[in-house]
Design a protein around this motif. Structure first.
Motif, PDB file in Angstrom:
ATOM      1  N   SER A   1       0.804  -1.225   0.000  1.00 51.57           N
ATOM      2  CA  SER A   1       0.000   0.000   0.000  1.00 51.57           C
ATOM      3  C   SER A   1       0.839   1.277   0.000  1.00 51.57           C
ATOM      4  O   SER A   1       0.322   2.362  -0.295  1.00 51.57           O
ATOM      5  N   VAL A   2       2.130   1.165   0.334  1.00 53.60           N
ATOM      6  CA  VAL A   2       2.957   2.373   0.408  1.00 53.60           C
ATOM      7  C   VAL A   2       4.119   2.360  -0.582  1.00 53.60           C
ATOM      8  O   VAL A   2       4.856   3.345  -0.676  1.00 53.60           O
ATOM      9  N   LYS A   3       4.276   1.273  -1.314  1.00 59.94           N
ATOM     10  CA  LYS A   3       5.369   1.201  -2.295  1.00 59.94           C
ATOM     11  C   LYS A   3       5.267   2.351  -3.285  1.00 59.94           C
ATOM     12  O   LYS A   3       4.182   2.730  -3.704  1.00 59.94           O
ATOM     13  N   ASP A   4       6.416   2.889  -3.632  1.00 60.44           N
ATOM     14  CA  ASP A   4       6.548   4.003  -4.577  1.00 60.44           C
ATOM     15  C   ASP A   4       6.076   5.334  -4.012  1.00 60.44           C
ATOM     16  O   ASP A   4       6.132   6.359  -4.709  1.00 60.44           O
ATOM     17  N   ARG A   5       5.602   5.350  -2.758  1.00 59.61           N
ATOM     18  CA  ARG A   5       5.219   6.618  -2.110  1.00 59.61           C
ATOM     19  C   ARG A   5       6.064   6.903  -0.869  1.00 59.61           C
ATOM     20  O   ARG A   5       6.376   8.065  -0.579  1.00 59.61           O
ATOM     21  N   PHE A   6       6.418   5.848  -0.144  1.00 61.37           N
ATOM     22  CA  PHE A   6       7.187   5.995   1.096  1.00 61.37           C
ATOM     23  C   PHE A   6       8.604   5.485   0.886  1.00 61.37           C
ATOM     24  O   PHE A   6       8.824   4.530   0.135  1.00 61.37           O
ATOM     25  N   THR A   7       9.560   6.107   1.590  1.00 62.33           N
ATOM     26  CA  THR A   7      10.949   5.657   1.541  1.00 62.33           C
ATOM     27  C   THR A   7      11.505   5.587   2.953  1.00 62.33           C
ATOM     28  O   THR A   7      11.456   6.579   3.697  1.00 62.33           O
ATOM     29  N   ILE A   8      12.032   4.412   3.318  1.00 60.37           N
ATOM     30  CA  ILE A   8      12.666   4.243   4.611  1.00 60.37           C
ATOM     31  C   ILE A   8      14.174   4.336   4.437  1.00 60.37           C
ATOM     32  O   ILE A   8      14.725   3.863   3.436  1.00 60.37           O
ATOM     33  N   SER A   9      14.830   4.972   5.405  1.00 61.72           N
ATOM     34  CA  SER A   9      16.291   5.076   5.368  1.00 61.72           C
ATOM     35  C   SER A   9      16.796   5.116   6.809  1.00 61.72           C
ATOM     36  O   SER A   9      15.999   5.270   7.746  1.00 61.72           O
ATOM     37  N   ARG A  10      18.111   4.959   6.962  1.00 64.00           N
ATOM     38  CA  ARG A  10      18.665   4.995   8.314  1.00 64.00           C
ATOM     39  C   ARG A  10      20.054   5.606   8.292  1.00 64.00           C
ATOM     40  O   ARG A  10      20.760   5.526   7.276  1.00 64.00           O
ATOM     41  N   ASP A  11      20.404   6.207   9.423  1.00 65.28           N
ATOM     42  CA  ASP A  11      21.743   6.748   9.634  1.00 65.28           C
ATOM     43  C   ASP A  11      22.333   5.960  10.795  1.00 65.28           C
ATOM     44  O   ASP A  11      21.977   6.193  11.958  1.00 65.28           O
ATOM     45  N   ASN A  12      23.187   5.009  10.486  1.00 62.01           N
ATOM     46  CA  ASN A  12      23.722   4.136  11.522  1.00 62.01           C
ATOM     47  C   ASN A  12      24.582   4.892  12.537  1.00 62.01           C
ATOM     48  O   ASN A  12      24.645   4.520  13.706  1.00 62.01           O
ATOM     49  N   ALA A  13      25.240   5.941  12.100  1.00 62.81           N
ATOM     50  CA  ALA A  13      26.075   6.727  13.013  1.00 62.81           C
ATOM     51  C   ALA A  13      25.234   7.435  14.070  1.00 62.81           C
ATOM     52  O   ALA A  13      25.703   7.691  15.183  1.00 62.81           O
ATOM     53  N   LYS A  14      23.987   7.738  13.710  1.00 62.39           N
ATOM     54  CA  LYS A  14      23.089   8.446  14.630  1.00 62.39           C
ATOM     55  C   LYS A  14      22.041   7.514  15.241  1.00 62.39           C
ATOM     56  O   LYS A  14      21.181   7.969  15.995  1.00 62.39           O
TER      57      LYS A  14
END
Length: 121
Positions: free
Chosen positions: A62-75
């Motif tokens: 339901s969220v593909k192509d609209r939502f993007t998950i990311s992460r900052d491992n240092a933070k």
């Protein structure tokens, strides 16, 4: 003990965007998968997106192509960029993280307190 603190929720019109953030702190040796779940009124909690420690991602259809998950491992922080929001995206969004304790190296699962996202005209 680990704390997950979320921010970035709010109200937006259909078609708008929001960015959620979730910062983990405490006795952390490492963090495995991190993710976002949501729960709409009268419904169960559902997976929105997951990201592994290496950056591999999975999304609900339901969220593909609209939502993007990311992460900052240092933070120790995970983000959810939400674009083209729809009224059906209205829910409380919860951050989830699987953290290895810095003392025992045992893997535990933690949840944030939740942040409200409302999409309405």
């Amino acid at each position: 003990q680990v704390q997950l603190v979320e921010s970035g929720g709010g109200s937006v019109q259909p078609g708008g965007s929001l960015r959620l953030s979730c910062a983990a702190s405490g006795s952390i040796f490492s963090i495995d998968a991190m993710g976002w779940y949501r729960q709409a009124p009268g419904k169960g909690r559902e997976l929105v997106a997951l990201i592994s420690s290496g950056g591999s991602t999975n999304y609900a259809d339901s969220v593909k192509d609209r939502f993007t998950i990311s992460r900052d491992n240092a933070k120790n922080t995970v983000y959810l960029q939400m674009n083209s929001l729809k009224p059906e995206d209205t829910a409380v969004y919860y951050c989830n993280a699987r953290c290895r304790d810095s003392g025992s190296y045992v893997l535990y699962e933690y949840w944030g307190q939740g942040t409200q996202v409302t999409v309405s005209s």
